[in-house]
Write an enzyme that holds these catalytic residues in place. Structure first.
Site, short mmCIF file in Angstrom:
data_model
loop_
_atom_site.label_atom_id
_atom_site.label_comp_id
_atom_site.label_asym_id
_atom_site.label_seq_id
_atom_site.Cartn_x
_atom_site.Cartn_y
_atom_site.Cartn_z
CE LYS A 182 -3.93 2.27 1.82
NZ LYS A 182 -4.04 3.39 1.09
CG ASN A 190 -0.96 9.54 -1.93
OD1 ASN A 190 -1.26 8.77 -2.88
ND2 ASN A 190 -1.48 9.29 -0.90
O1 KPL Z 1 -4.70 5.56 -0.81
C1 KPL Z 1 -5.01 6.44 -1.51
C2 KPL Z 1 -4.47 7.87 -1.19
O2 KPL Z 1 -5.17 9.03 -1.74
O3 KPL Z 1 -4.10 8.07 -0.15
C3 KPL Z 1 -5.13 6.34 -2.99
C4 KPL Z 1 -5.08 4.85 -3.57
C5 KPL Z 1 -4.08 6.91 -4.01
C6 KPL Z 1 -6.55 6.73 -3.55
O4 KPL Z 1 -6.49 8.04 -3.62
#
Ligand code: KPL
Ligand code: NAD
Length: 301
Positions: A182, A190
């Site tokens: 993740k 991001n």
């Molecule tokens: O987890 C996310 C986030 O914005 O922190 C994603 C997967 C990029 C989805 O916006």
């Protein structure tokens, strides 16, 4: 009795679903000012679960409440997690269970180091929740909670099986690969949405070859940690599935909140340095992301 510290989007989401599922829980607010503020409308939360708006009165308390804590869900941002647990240190029972749902990595290890007598569990969450106002919560995307111990030998808490159906969970003894994956996906999306101030779907076009270099470096980094490396397909799939979304980091930028950059890309770059792995594309991304934050007069970590 479960305790939840942090009455933001995810803390309220957990509290609302537990209460609706008949499981006693108490929300720990930062201090008496916050509690007074929360109680101003009678402490009512309007919880929109996508089908129904439930009106709930949640039980709240402050860190100095007298009752001991056996199970604590820590629902703050990554940078606030350690101070939040510190604020209730005196109430934690021997062997208390801490459930950490922060994005990224680093905050979980810091808490485990500071609380060696506690059992530390991490939760990787794909739910999406946000607050239209202080007393309203919208469950925007129903997701899943993958739960596992930071140290694999820590036993599975028996009470997890009594969670209501609305909290979809699965248990993983090896949670670290899940958190790393993740983190890698977040590293590839991001920071780009921050520096280009763009939606997730615009990242491939805006970042072009730089994104590919970052993905290659992230795959090398995952390999060094001993995890599966095929990331490119997953990243493309997440970009496609969330094309119209603003990443959480871009949302923080627009709301002028501190981001979790240091626990996402900052952590990845530090891990690469510790592993003697050169990651020039990721380092440059971190530098530019920090510059962007500074330009907006936001903390650069
Ligand atoms: O987890 C996310 C986030 O914005 O922190 C994603 C997967 C990029 C989805 O916006
Ligand atoms: P949030 O900012 O909405 O909520 C955090 C809450 O913690 C705030 O209300 C803040 O006041 C409170 N807090 C901070 N320090 C505290 C302290 N010492 N004592 C008591 N309360 C304290 O954040 P969120 O969106 O709920 O996110 C929490 C974590 O979950 C983040 O790491 C985020 O990345 C992750 N996450 C969020 C979502 C989502 O949909 N919101 C989804 C997946 C993961």
């Amino acid at each position: 009795m479960l305790h939840i510290i942090g009455a933001g989007s995810l803390g309220l989401l957990w509290a609302a679903r537990l209460q609706l599922g008949g499981i006693a829980c108490r929300l720990i607010l930062r201090n008496s000012n916050r509690q007074e503020q929360w109680l101003r409308n009678g402490g009512i939360l309007a919880f929109n679960d996508g089908a129904t708006v439930h009106t709930l009165q949640l039980a709240t308390e402050t860190p100095d409440a007298p009752t001991p804590i056996r199970h604590l869900i820590v629902a703050t941002k990554a940078y606030a997690a350690l101070p939040a647990v510190e604020s209730v240190r005196h109430r934690l029972q021997q062997g208390a269970e801490l459930f950490l749902l922060q994005n990224g990595l680093g905050s979980q290890q810091a808490i485990a180091d500071a609380f060696p007598e506690c059992r530390v569990y991490c939760i990787s969450i794909t739910d999406g929740a946000w607050r239209p106002s202080e007393h309203e919560l919208t469950w925007a995307g129903r997701g899943h909670n993958t739960i596992g111990p930071l140290h694999p030998a820590t036993p599975q808490p028996t009470w997890l099986s009594s969670l209501p159906d609305s909290i979809s969970t699965s248990w993983r003894t090896d949670i670290l690969p899940v958190l790393w994956r993740k983190l890698a996906v977040n590293c590839a999306i991001n920071p780009f949405t921050l520096i280009y101030d763009c939606r997730n779907g615009d990242v491939p076009e805006r970042a072009d070859g730089w994104l590919d270099q970052c993905i290659t470096e992230l795959e090398q980094l995952l390999a060094r940690q001993g995890f599966d490396t095929d990331l490119a397909e997953q990243i493309q799939a997440v970009i496609l599935a969330t094309a119209n979304n603003s990443s959480s980091t871009r949302q923080d930028l627009h709301a002028r909140r501190r981001t979790e950059l240091d626990y996402i890309l900052g952590y990845a770059c530090r891990a690469a340095r510790e592993a003697d792995l050169p990651t020039p594309a990721l380092d440059q991304l971190l530098e530019q992301a920090r510059e962007t934050l500074q330009q907006h007069q936001l903390p650069a970590d």
